[in-house]
Design a protein around this motif. Structure first.
Motif, mmCIF file in Angstrom:
data_model
loop_
_atom_site.group_PDB
_atom_site.id
_atom_site.type_symbol
_atom_site.label_atom_id
_atom_site.label_comp_id
_atom_site.label_asym_id
_atom_site.label_seq_id
_atom_site.Cartn_x
_atom_site.Cartn_y
_atom_site.Cartn_z
ATOM 1 N N CYS A 244 -14.028 -2.541 -3.730
ATOM 2 C CA CYS A 244 -13.045 -3.589 -3.458
ATOM 3 C C CYS A 244 -13.609 -4.885 -4.037
ATOM 4 O O CYS A 244 -14.206 -5.694 -3.333
ATOM 5 C CB CYS A 244 -12.777 -3.711 -1.962
ATOM 6 S SG CYS A 244 -11.416 -4.839 -1.557
ATOM 7 N N CYS B 210 -11.310 -9.399 -4.369
ATOM 8 C CA CYS B 210 -10.231 -9.372 -3.374
ATOM 9 C C CYS B 210 -10.238 -10.574 -2.427
ATOM 10 O O CYS B 210 -9.414 -10.637 -1.512
ATOM 11 C CB CYS B 210 -10.305 -8.085 -2.550
ATOM 12 S SG CYS B 210 -9.869 -6.600 -3.485
ATOM 13 N N ALA C 80 -6.439 -3.150 4.159
ATOM 14 C CA ALA C 80 -6.999 -1.855 3.772
ATOM 15 C C ALA C 80 -6.956 -0.852 4.923
ATOM 16 O O ALA C 80 -7.492 0.249 4.803
ATOM 17 C CB ALA C 80 -8.440 -2.031 3.300
ATOM 18 N N LEU D 253 -9.840 -0.401 -4.596
ATOM 19 C CA LEU D 253 -8.833 -1.389 -4.199
ATOM 20 C C LEU D 253 -9.031 -2.720 -4.925
ATOM 21 O O LEU D 253 -8.632 -3.769 -4.424
ATOM 22 C CB LEU D 253 -8.904 -1.631 -2.685
ATOM 23 C CG LEU D 253 -8.702 -0.424 -1.768
ATOM 24 C CD1 LEU D 253 -8.905 -0.824 -0.316
ATOM 25 C CD2 LEU D 253 -7.324 0.183 -1.958
ATOM 26 N N PHE E 79 0.848 -1.193 0.000
ATOM 27 C CA PHE E 79 0.000 0.000 0.000
ATOM 28 C C PHE E 79 0.887 1.248 0.000
ATOM 29 O O PHE E 79 0.677 2.183 -0.789
ATOM 30 C CB PHE E 79 -0.907 -0.013 1.236
ATOM 31 C CG PHE E 79 -2.050 0.951 1.186
ATOM 32 C CD1 PHE E 79 -1.839 2.319 1.240
ATOM 33 C CD2 PHE E 79 -3.358 0.491 1.106
ATOM 34 C CE1 PHE E 79 -2.891 3.217 1.209
ATOM 35 C CE2 PHE E 79 -4.428 1.377 1.061
ATOM 36 C CZ PHE E 79 -4.194 2.743 1.119
ATOM 37 N N LEU F 65 -5.872 1.996 -6.393
ATOM 38 C CA LEU F 65 -4.810 1.049 -6.049
ATOM 39 C C LEU F 65 -5.234 -0.353 -6.478
ATOM 40 O O LEU F 65 -5.490 -1.235 -5.663
ATOM 41 C CB LEU F 65 -4.530 1.104 -4.542
ATOM 42 C CG LEU F 65 -4.183 2.494 -3.982
ATOM 43 C CD1 LEU F 65 -4.010 2.435 -2.474
ATOM 44 C CD2 LEU F 65 -2.935 3.053 -4.637
ATOM 45 N N ILE G 79 -1.864 -5.568 -2.334
ATOM 46 C CA ILE G 79 -2.243 -5.084 -1.001
ATOM 47 C C ILE G 79 -3.000 -6.176 -0.239
ATOM 48 O O ILE G 79 -3.887 -6.828 -0.783
ATOM 49 C CB ILE G 79 -3.109 -3.816 -1.129
ATOM 50 C CG1 ILE G 79 -2.271 -2.681 -1.732
ATOM 51 C CG2 ILE G 79 -3.685 -3.397 0.216
ATOM 52 C CD1 ILE G 79 -3.085 -1.466 -2.129
ATOM 53 N N ASN H 26 -6.959 -6.943 -5.315
ATOM 54 C CA ASN H 26 -5.892 -7.181 -4.357
ATOM 55 C C ASN H 26 -6.258 -8.436 -3.557
ATOM 56 O O ASN H 26 -7.162 -9.173 -3.946
ATOM 57 C CB ASN H 26 -5.715 -5.957 -3.452
ATOM 58 C CG ASN H 26 -5.045 -4.797 -4.181
ATOM 59 O OD1 ASN H 26 -3.854 -4.835 -4.465
ATOM 60 N ND2 ASN H 26 -5.820 -3.760 -4.503
#
Length: 213
Positions: free
Chosen positions: A104, A107, A69, A83, A32, A61, A66, A86
């Motif tokens: 997100c 993930c 979070a 995000l 990150f 990102l 990553i 990831n």
């Protein structure tokens, strides 16, 4: 003696070692930190200061390796955080008073909690492994996507401004939308839900997709 102290302080400031210099932020996730340094380390000193973080409004990102979070809390003025793709097993976010969009997807996340996000309008958490999902004090959400997860139940009653809800391919067998007066579209495909399993409000004008016969 006072003149000596003042002169010494001025010398430190001029040479770049001010006793009041910006404090380096500490990140929990190295990937990150690496990702944000690439874009937001304005003075190129290899670290991120609070002033630099406060200037960030959009965090994209995606596919950065990553695993946590937690570091999003450092970006108090962020309006958009993405995000996607990831590897983040769980997320708990709060205190981001300017956040409007959070995403997100893909993930592998099993748990999500958001609290006190009073400006959050769009939330995208599809294609995860969600079993636990909790929202508190998120009154402005108007679009919510939770497709392709493992959810068995979902409480959306507090979301009075919700207009679009996608929950395809979960394990939901009952759904109450009677407390969502402005809901316009609902997609429930892949949940083995009949329309009779969905509790509607008296003045409901929602279009429902994907119910079983």
């Amino acid at each position: 003696m006072m003149k000596i102290k003042i002169f010494a302080t001025l010398s430190l400031i001029i040479s770049g070692f001010s006793p009041f210099c910006a404090q380096k932020l500490n990140f929990k996730d190295q990937n990150f930190e690496k990702a944000v340094l690439e874009n937001f380390d304005l003075d190129k000193n290899g670290s991120l200061e609070q002033m630099e973080a406060d200037a960030v409004t959009n965090l994209f990102l995606v596919q950065k390796g990553i695993k946590s979070a937690d570091d999003v809390s450092l970006f108090k003025n962020a309006k958009m955080i993405v995000l996607d793709d990831n590897t983040i097993s769980s997320i708990s976010i709060s205190g981001l008073s300017h956040l409007n969009l959070f995403s997100c997807t893909g993930c592998g996340m099993s748990s999500f909690k958001a609290e006190g996000l009073n400006t959050l309008g769009s939330l995208y958490l599809d294609n995860n492994l969600l079993e636990n999902f909790l929202l508190k004090e998120t009154p402005q959400i108007n679009q919510l996507t939770l497709s392709l997860n493992q959810l068995k139940t979902i409480n959306i009653t507090p979301l009075k401004n919700l207009r679009k809800l996608n929950i395809e391919h979960n394990k939901i067998q009952k759904l109450d939308i009677s407390g969502n007066p402005v809901l316009q579209t609902l997609n429930v495909a892949g949940n083995k839900l009949k329309e009779t399993d969905i509790k509607k409000g008296v003045k409901s004008d929602v279009t429902i997709f994907g119910t079983e016969p």
